[in-house]
Design a protein around this motif. Structure first.
Motif, PDB file in Angstrom:
ATOM      1  N   ARG A  61       0.623  -1.274   0.107  1.00 24.02           N
ATOM      2  CA  ARG A  61       0.069  -0.141   0.004  1.00 24.02           C
ATOM      3  C   ARG A  61       0.939   1.230   0.555  1.00 24.02           C
ATOM      4  O   ARG A  61       0.018   2.534  -0.475  1.00 24.02           O
ATOM      5  CB  ARG A  61      -0.827  -0.236   1.421  1.00 24.02           C
ATOM      6  N   LEU A  62       2.012   1.836   0.742  1.00 18.05           N
ATOM      7  CA  LEU A  62       2.487   2.376   0.593  1.00 18.05           C
ATOM      8  C   LEU A  62       3.676   2.233  -0.904  1.00 18.05           C
ATOM      9  O   LEU A  62       3.332   3.568  -0.938  1.00 18.05           O
ATOM     10  CB  LEU A  62       3.897   2.179   1.844  1.00 18.05           C
ATOM     11  N   VAL A  63       4.135   1.325  -1.123  1.00 20.15           N
ATOM     12  CA  VAL A  63       5.067   1.415  -2.409  1.00 20.15           C
ATOM     13  C   VAL A  63       3.893   2.008  -3.779  1.00 20.15           C
ATOM     14  O   VAL A  63       4.049   3.380  -3.975  1.00 20.15           O
ATOM     15  CB  VAL A  63       5.597   0.142  -2.556  1.00 20.15           C
ATOM     16  N   ALA A  64       3.000   1.365  -3.568  1.00 23.05           N
ATOM     17  CA  ALA A  64       1.289   2.088  -4.457  1.00 23.05           C
ATOM     18  C   ALA A  64       1.041   3.111  -4.231  1.00 23.05           C
ATOM     19  O   ALA A  64       1.453   4.267  -5.133  1.00 23.05           O
ATOM     20  CB  ALA A  64       0.282   1.829  -4.935  1.00 23.05           C
ATOM     21  N   GLY A  65       0.951   4.089  -2.932  1.00 22.39           N
ATOM     22  CA  GLY A  65       0.267   4.881  -3.265  1.00 22.39           C
ATOM     23  C   GLY A  65       1.168   6.088  -2.642  1.00 22.39           C
ATOM     24  O   GLY A  65       0.948   6.758  -3.058  1.00 22.39           O
ATOM     25  N   ALA A  66       2.588   6.004  -2.571  1.00 23.12           N
ATOM     26  CA  ALA A  66       3.948   6.873  -3.692  1.00 23.12           C
ATOM     27  C   ALA A  66       3.982   7.185  -4.664  1.00 23.12           C
ATOM     28  O   ALA A  66       4.093   8.026  -4.810  1.00 23.12           O
ATOM     29  CB  ALA A  66       5.047   6.699  -2.318  1.00 23.12           C
ATOM     30  N   ALA A  67       3.916   5.918  -5.069  1.00 19.25           N
ATOM     31  CA  ALA A  67       4.006   5.341  -6.816  1.00 19.25           C
ATOM     32  C   ALA A  67       3.017   7.031  -7.169  1.00 19.25           C
ATOM     33  O   ALA A  67       3.130   7.766  -8.284  1.00 19.25           O
ATOM     34  CB  ALA A  67       4.046   4.635  -7.076  1.00 19.25           C
ATOM     35  N   SER A  68       1.281   7.039  -6.671  1.00 18.38           N
ATOM     36  CA  SER A  68       0.205   7.731  -6.837  1.00 18.38           C
ATOM     37  C   SER A  68       0.413   9.567  -6.752  1.00 18.38           C
ATOM     38  O   SER A  68      -0.017  10.131  -7.661  1.00 18.38           O
ATOM     39  CB  SER A  68      -0.740   7.387  -6.225  1.00 18.38           C
ATOM     40  N   ILE A  69       1.319   9.612  -6.313  1.00 11.29           N
ATOM     41  CA  ILE A  69       1.987  10.729  -5.829  1.00 11.29           C
ATOM     42  C   ILE A  69       3.455  11.403  -6.143  1.00 11.29           C
ATOM     43  O   ILE A  69       3.505  12.478  -5.650  1.00 11.29           O
ATOM     44  CB  ILE A  69       1.733  11.544  -4.089  1.00 11.29           C
ATOM     45  N   GLY A  70       3.929   9.979  -6.923  1.00 12.52           N
ATOM     46  CA  GLY A  70       5.233  10.835  -7.212  1.00 12.52           C
ATOM     47  C   GLY A  70       6.628  10.850  -7.164  1.00 12.52           C
ATOM     48  O   GLY A  70       7.296  11.058  -7.650  1.00 12.52           O
ATOM     49  N   ILE A  71       6.282   9.784  -6.094  1.00 16.34           N
ATOM     50  CA  ILE A  71       7.405   9.298  -5.436  1.00 16.34           C
ATOM     51  C   ILE A  71       7.453   7.764  -5.586  1.00 16.34           C
ATOM     52  O   ILE A  71       6.481   6.449  -5.109  1.00 16.34           O
ATOM     53  CB  ILE A  71       6.973   9.198  -3.860  1.00 16.34           C
ATOM     54  N   GLU A  72       8.662   7.537  -6.558  1.00 17.06           N
ATOM     55  CA  GLU A  72       9.103   6.242  -6.666  1.00 17.06           C
ATOM     56  C   GLU A  72       9.808   5.370  -5.705  1.00 17.06           C
ATOM     57  O   GLU A  72      11.405   6.139  -5.279  1.00 17.06           O
ATOM     58  CB  GLU A  72      10.008   5.927  -7.985  1.00 17.06           C
ATOM     59  N   LEU A  73       9.791   4.460  -4.418  1.00 15.43           N
ATOM     60  CA  LEU A  73      10.323   3.733  -3.092  1.00 15.43           C
ATOM     61  C   LEU A  73      11.190   3.114  -3.969  1.00 15.43           C
ATOM     62  O   LEU A  73      10.892   2.012  -4.369  1.00 15.43           O
ATOM     63  CB  LEU A  73       9.780   3.666  -2.370  1.00 15.43           C
ATOM     64  N   THR A  74      12.431   2.750  -3.824  1.00 14.77           N
ATOM     65  CA  THR A  74      13.657   1.677  -3.874  1.00 14.77           C
ATOM     66  C   THR A  74      13.203   1.067  -3.026  1.00 14.77           C
ATOM     67  O   THR A  74      12.662   0.544  -2.062  1.00 14.77           O
ATOM     68  CB  THR A  74      14.859   2.760  -3.525  1.00 14.77           C
ATOM     69  N   SER A  75      13.757  -0.574  -3.077  1.00  8.30           N
ATOM     70  CA  SER A  75      14.005  -1.661  -2.808  1.00  8.30           C
ATOM     71  C   SER A  75      14.677  -1.031  -0.732  1.00  8.30           C
ATOM     72  O   SER A  75      13.319  -1.973   0.247  1.00  8.30           O
ATOM     73  CB  SER A  75      14.663  -3.101  -2.843  1.00  8.30           C
ATOM     74  N   ALA A  76      15.645  -0.365  -0.829  1.00 10.49           N
ATOM     75  CA  ALA A  76      15.801  -0.558   0.228  1.00 10.49           C
ATOM     76  C   ALA A  76      14.868   0.994   1.492  1.00 10.49           C
ATOM     77  O   ALA A  76      14.919   0.475   2.049  1.00 10.49           O
ATOM     78  CB  ALA A  76      17.488   0.479   0.039  1.00 10.49           C
ATOM     79  N   GLN A  77      14.396   2.070   0.415  1.00 10.85           N
ATOM     80  CA  GLN A  77      13.536   2.824   1.370  1.00 10.85           C
ATOM     81  C   GLN A  77      12.629   2.097   1.293  1.00 10.85           C
ATOM     82  O   GLN A  77      12.347   2.169   3.073  1.00 10.85           O
ATOM     83  CB  GLN A  77      12.982   4.010   0.181  1.00 10.85           C
ATOM     84  N   VAL A  78      11.603   0.681   1.279  1.00 11.12           N
ATOM     85  CA  VAL A  78      10.655  -0.001   1.407  1.00 11.12           C
ATOM     86  C   VAL A  78      11.393  -0.198   2.383  1.00 11.12           C
ATOM     87  O   VAL A  78      10.421  -0.756   3.586  1.00 11.12           O
ATOM     88  CB  VAL A  78      10.347  -0.925   0.432  1.00 11.12           C
ATOM     89  N   GLN A  79      12.598  -1.423   2.838  1.00  5.13           N
ATOM     90  CA  GLN A  79      13.247  -1.825   3.875  1.00  5.13           C
ATOM     91  C   GLN A  79      13.033  -0.874   4.683  1.00  5.13           C
ATOM     92  O   GLN A  79      13.104  -1.423   6.048  1.00  5.13           O
ATOM     93  CB  GLN A  79      14.444  -2.807   3.412  1.00  5.13           C
ATOM     94  N   GLN A  80      13.523   0.011   5.101  1.00  3.33           N
ATOM     95  CA  GLN A  80      14.325   1.077   5.962  1.00  3.33           C
ATOM     96  C   GLN A  80      12.111   1.016   6.238  1.00  3.33           C
ATOM     97  O   GLN A  80      12.160   1.172   7.724  1.00  3.33           O
ATOM     98  CB  GLN A  80      13.961   2.893   5.444  1.00  3.33           C
ATOM     99  N   PHE A  81      11.167   1.438   5.810  1.00  2.00           N
ATOM    100  CA  PHE A  81       9.367   1.802   6.541  1.00  2.00           C
ATOM    101  C   PHE A  81       9.476   0.680   6.856  1.00  2.00           C
ATOM    102  O   PHE A  81       8.703   0.937   8.106  1.00  2.00           O
ATOM    103  CB  PHE A  81       8.953   2.196   5.039  1.00  2.00           C
ATOM    104  N   GLN A  82       9.806  -0.750   6.067  1.00  2.00           N
ATOM    105  CA  GLN A  82       9.832  -2.585   7.474  1.00  2.00           C
ATOM    106  C   GLN A  82       9.665  -1.936   8.318  1.00  2.00           C
ATOM    107  O   GLN A  82       9.122  -2.249   9.332  1.00  2.00           O
ATOM    108  CB  GLN A  82       9.876  -3.238   6.324  1.00  2.00           C
ATOM    109  N   ARG A  83      11.749  -1.764   8.576  1.00  5.82           N
ATOM    110  CA  ARG A  83      12.163  -1.636   9.837  1.00  5.82           C
ATOM    111  C   ARG A  83      11.356  -0.878  10.840  1.00  5.82           C
ATOM    112  O   ARG A  83      11.388  -0.636  12.145  1.00  5.82           O
ATOM    113  CB  ARG A  83      13.479  -0.973   9.127  1.00  5.82           C
ATOM    114  N   TYR A  84      11.515   0.555  10.352  1.00  7.66           N
ATOM    115  CA  TYR A  84      10.800   1.992  10.723  1.00  7.66           C
ATOM    116  C   TYR A  84       9.835   0.902  11.372  1.00  7.66           C
ATOM    117  O   TYR A  84       8.706   0.795  12.660  1.00  7.66           O
ATOM    118  CB  TYR A  84      10.031   2.904   9.819  1.00  7.66           C
ATOM    119  N   TYR A  85       8.370   0.429  11.483  1.00  9.79           N
ATOM    120  CA  TYR A  85       6.669  -0.410  11.258  1.00  9.79           C
ATOM    121  C   TYR A  85       7.816  -1.133  12.690  1.00  9.79           C
ATOM    122  O   TYR A  85       7.024  -1.339  13.692  1.00  9.79           O
ATOM    123  CB  TYR A  85       6.355  -1.065  10.354  1.00  9.79           C
TER     124      TYR A  85
END
Length: 181
Positions: A61-85
């Motif tokens: 949901r984060l990846v799709a939502g970010a893409a919908s507002i023009g933010i392409e997250l890298t796999s490293a950034q997604v891992q950072q968000f995962q660890r944040y959670y």
């Protein structure tokens, strides 16, 4: 219900063997029934426990939502968000950081809402001062999405500031200052 899977991207936070009661065979090698406070951590050599949503969802949901507002997250950034959670859930047991704890809700109501400020202005102007940051919203999600952004987090509660220091160090975020005032 949780599932144990061998994965280097999941939490490395340890918990004791007594907290891992109910481990049985199944799933991707193991499955377990643990109370909510035991749903993240390390079990044995390289096996990690996490919810099915984390294994199967991986911040979709984060990846799709970010893409919908023009933010392409890298796999490293997604891992950072995962660890944040994961860290947010661990620390939330001791420190009242958030009432929102469901995996998909955190993605939308904390992470995406934080990133939505970019709709007002791009590029994101810096430096950024996040006053009353609490668990780091919106400052840390913006820092993850925009690593070049200089961020200052201002928090009045020492326990929340301790969480922020821990998280910034754990995620390897440079250019973040935390002020307790």
């Amino acid at each position: 219900k949780v599932e144990l899977c061998r994965s280097p991207t999941l939490s490395e936070t340890p918990f004791s063997e007594s907290e891992a009661d109910g481990v049985t065979g199944g799933g991707c090698g193991f499955s377990a029934r643990l109370s909510l406070h035991n749903m993240s951590g390390r079990v044995g050599a390289g096996y990690h426990v996490t919810s099915f949503a984390i294994i199967r969802g991986r911040m979709e949901r984060l990846v799709a939502g970010a893409a919908s507002i023009g933010i392409e997250l890298t796999s490293a950034q997604v891992q950072q968000f995962q660890r944040y959670y994961e860290e947010l859930m661990i620390w939330n047991r001791r420190v009242n950081l958030t009432a929102i704890t469901e995996y998909e809700e955190v993605q939308v109501k904390h992470f995406l809402d934080s990133l939505s400020v970019t709709l007002a202005q791009r590029p994101v102007p810096g430096p950024l001062l996040d006053v009353g940051t609490g668990a780091g919203f919106p400052g840390l999600p913006l820092k993850i999405a925009y690593p070049e952004l200089s961020v200052t987090l201002l928090e009045s509660t020492g326990k929340k500031a301790a969480f922020l220091h821990h998280l910034v160090r754990l995620l390897g975020l440079g250019g973040v200052d935390i002020i307790v005032a």
